[in-house]
Enzyme design. Structure first.
Site, short mmCIF file in Angstrom:
data_model
loop_
_atom_site.label_atom_id
_atom_site.label_comp_id
_atom_site.label_asym_id
_atom_site.label_seq_id
_atom_site.Cartn_x
_atom_site.Cartn_y
_atom_site.Cartn_z
N GLY A 224 0.92 -1.22 0.06
CA GLY A 224 0.14 -0.01 -0.05
C GLY A 224 0.72 1.37 -0.20
O GLY A 224 0.78 2.08 -0.95
N GLU A 262 -12.57 6.64 -1.32
CA GLU A 262 -13.93 6.17 -0.93
C GLU A 262 -13.76 5.81 0.52
O GLU A 262 -13.36 4.69 0.67
CB GLU A 262 -14.52 5.02 -1.74
CG GLU A 262 -14.59 5.19 -3.16
CD GLU A 262 -15.75 6.23 -3.62
OE1 GLU A 262 -16.59 6.47 -2.74
OE2 GLU A 262 -15.67 6.74 -4.71
N LEU A 263 -14.21 6.70 1.44
CA LEU A 263 -13.87 6.58 2.80
C LEU A 263 -15.18 6.28 3.66
O LEU A 263 -16.06 5.83 3.00
CB LEU A 263 -13.16 7.56 3.45
CG LEU A 263 -11.70 8.12 2.52
CD1 LEU A 263 -11.30 9.35 3.05
CD2 LEU A 263 -10.76 7.02 2.31
N CYS A 296 -20.03 0.67 3.38
CA CYS A 296 -19.85 1.98 3.69
C CYS A 296 -21.05 2.72 3.42
O CYS A 296 -21.17 3.69 4.13
CB CYS A 296 -18.70 2.35 2.79
SG CYS A 296 -18.99 2.17 1.08
N THR A 297 -22.08 2.03 2.70
CA THR A 297 -23.15 2.64 2.74
C THR A 297 -24.63 2.33 3.68
O THR A 297 -25.45 2.56 3.76
CB THR A 297 -24.08 2.52 1.32
OG1 THR A 297 -23.86 0.98 1.19
CG2 THR A 297 -23.05 3.09 0.22
C1 UN1 Z 1 -18.92 -0.17 -0.19
O1 UN1 Z 1 -19.31 -0.64 0.82
O2 UN1 Z 1 -17.47 -0.03 -0.16
O3 UN1 Z 1 -24.15 0.75 -2.67
C2 UN1 Z 1 -19.40 -0.14 -1.29
C3 UN1 Z 1 -23.74 -0.23 -2.27
C4 UN1 Z 1 -23.07 -1.02 -2.81
C5 UN1 Z 1 -21.65 -0.80 -2.72
C6 UN1 Z 1 -21.02 -0.69 -1.36
N1 UN1 Z 1 -23.22 -1.13 -4.24
O4 UN1 Z 1 -24.12 -0.76 -1.14
#
Ligand code: UN1
Length: 509
Positions: A224, A262-263, A296-297
């Site tokens: 990384g 994308e955090l 992440c969502t």
């Molecule tokens: C993630 O959690 O890094 O919108 C991506 C969503 C998925 C992608 C999540 N299509 O929940």
């Protein structure tokens, strides 16, 4: 399917090198990484990660491959990606099962993740004929102006454990049709998923007589840092925590590289007085417990109108009572384990913090014990009544801990939704048009994603994906996110026999 059958179907050996330029797997003596499944605690494989010399070999190969790949016409690059999408269709069941077993998400969601890969391939194939630039009218006679988009070079992709295959695919499929080659450093928690993907794409590249170095894999966290500091890599796409993202961002900016970040998210659903409550329950529960709260969502907060608060939280608690926790490969279960013991500790710590900061649990959490749960990674999804300003609520806890809070009017709900450091995804459940439009307006949600009458997670690939503030500002996937993977060049061509200068400047000799 047991794990050996899955690996067999994917054509991969459990004990593998973690360094590859395509069909070739390089001996590289980095630290040994072992992949263990949170489903049953089984160590699936151990592999040798990439050392500095191995990384160098990969970068040399990648840089060479770029010189070839950038000259292949974009629609022909798209044809390679089309074949990759077909190969994914063929391997969907096995790859989806491997994602589920190595990462712990439900089989349904593992398959859904592979479907996202297939979808982005389709998108990228179309895009390969649509890398459009604009034409402009020159202010000078006999001149033509236009812009064109060129590839950047070697793109570094650093992905997280929670979407061990799809996030790579969003990045790499676009990067490839744009004419770049990619070096992928997957999460050290899910290396087998990456190895499987590399095997699938390598066959496609070979069948098309393409050189080694277009799809590269390096493993181990040391890589990384090497990627972030490497001046030969003009673009880094990083998915992970805000804490690490800050370091990546500063390192890459320090050498004038670009980054797509994308955090973390701290995603809320506003449940208005005019919401369809039955629908809202499904949206909230899937958002909070899907992938065991490790998207992440994922829905972290529910901001509920006071008039429906009691009714809605009662419905929610009832729905939580029906969640089946267990082996994610068993399709009767809704929720599998967290990724590892460290994640369980973070979850337990968050619960403790909620209590200390004054929160009250409506649905209690805790670790699930007993037969079938020996890995120690299974936890109960829980719901806590909190205030938005609590320090723990302001943080992203990557676990199924859902916070509920009350609001009186829509302006207050929007302010609460925005009053966190992160800005990824948001939603409002309402049948009231004025409220919905206010939520989507310039004075509404400050997130990269704002939805009406659907939850915060499960975005389609066709839209640009990403968020504001501490989420990092990057955009991946659909819409015109491809522009992030290319460099724009403005061209002015003089076809007259004089040399007029712009801005009417006279320069006579
Ligand atoms: C993630 O959690 O890094 O919108 C991506 C969503 C998925 C992608 C999540 N299509 O929940």
């Amino acid at each position: 399917m047991n794990i050996n059958e899955i690996l067999n179907k994917l054509g991969i050996e459990p004990d593998n090198s973690g360094t590859s330029t395509g069909s070739k797997w390089l001996a590289s003596k980095g630290a040994v990484i072992s992949s263990s499944s949170p489903v049953n605690g089984q160590v699936i494989a151990s592999l040798q990660s990439t050392d500095a010399a191995g990384y160098e070999k990969v970068m040399e190969q990648a840089s060479q491959a770029f010189l070839h790949w950038r000259k292949v016409p974009a629609p022909k690059r798209g044809e390679m990606v089309r074949q990759f999408g077909d190969a994914l269709r063929e391997h969907k069941d096995a790859l989806g099962a491997l994602v589920s077993f190595e990462m712990g998400k439900s089989l349904q969601e593992g398959m859904g993740e592979v479907q996202e890969m297939i979808d982005i391939c389709d998108f990228a194939v179309g895009l390969s004929r649509q890398l459009y630039g604009l034409t402009m009218h020159s202010e000078r006679p006999g001149h033509r102006m236009y812009e064109q988009w060129h590839p950047l070079g070697v793109v570094g992709i650093i992905s997280a454990f929670n979407f061990p295959v799809a996030v790579w695919a969003w990045n790499t499929a676009l990067a490839w049709v744009c004419g770049n080659v990619c070096v992928w450093k997957p999460s050290s928690k899910t290396p087998l998923c990456a190895i499987a993907c590399q095997h699938i794409v390598a066959k496609v590249l070979k069948a098309n007589d393409l050189p080694e170095g277009i799809s590269n894999l390096v493993t181990g966290n040391a890589c990384g840092t090497l990627i972030n500091e490497d001046k030969r890599i003009p673009l880094i796409s990083f998915t992970g925590s805000t804490r690490v993202g800050k370091v990546v961002s500063a390192t890459v900016a320090g050498r004038f590289g670009r980054s797509i970040l994308e955090l973390g998210g701290n995603n809320a659903i506003v449940i208005s007085a005019s919401a369809d409550l039955e629908m809202s329950v499904i949206g909230a529960v899937f958002g909070a417990v899907g992938t065991a709260g490790q998207r992440c969502t994922s829905t972290r907060r529910l901001i509920i109108h006071e008039s429906v608060y009691d009714d809605f939280t009662a419905k929610l608690a009832k729905a939580y009572g029906q969640i089946k926790i267990g082996d994610p490969l068993d399709e009767n279960n809704h929720m599998g384990p967290l990724i590892d013991q460290g994640a369980v500790e973070d979850y337990l710590n968050a619960i403790e913090q909620v209590k200390q900061q004054g929160g009250r649990f409506l649905v209690e959490g805790g670790v699930v014990n007993g037969p079938g749960f020996e890995s120690g990674c299974y936890v109960k999804p829980c719901i806590a009544e909190v205030k938005n300003h609590y320090a723990i609520v302001q943080e992203e806890t990557f676990a199924p801990v859902l916070y509920v809070m009350k609001y009186k009017d829509i302006a207050e709900a929007i302010a609460m939704q925005n009053d966190v450091p992160q800005g990824l995804s948001s939603a409002i459940m309402t049948l009231n048009l004025r409220e919905a439009e206010q939520f989507l307006s310039a004075a509404g949600s400050d997130c990269g994603i704002a939805n009406v009458n659907i939850g915060t997670s499960g975005a389609e690939i066709g839209g640009a994906f990403g968020g504001e503030k501490e989420t990092g500002g990057g955009r991946e996937s659909g819409s015109d996110a491809w522009k992030g993977y290319m460099r724009r060049q403005t061209n002015t061509i003089n076809y007259s026999n004089t040399l007029p200068l712009a801005q009417g400047i006279k320069f006579d000799l």
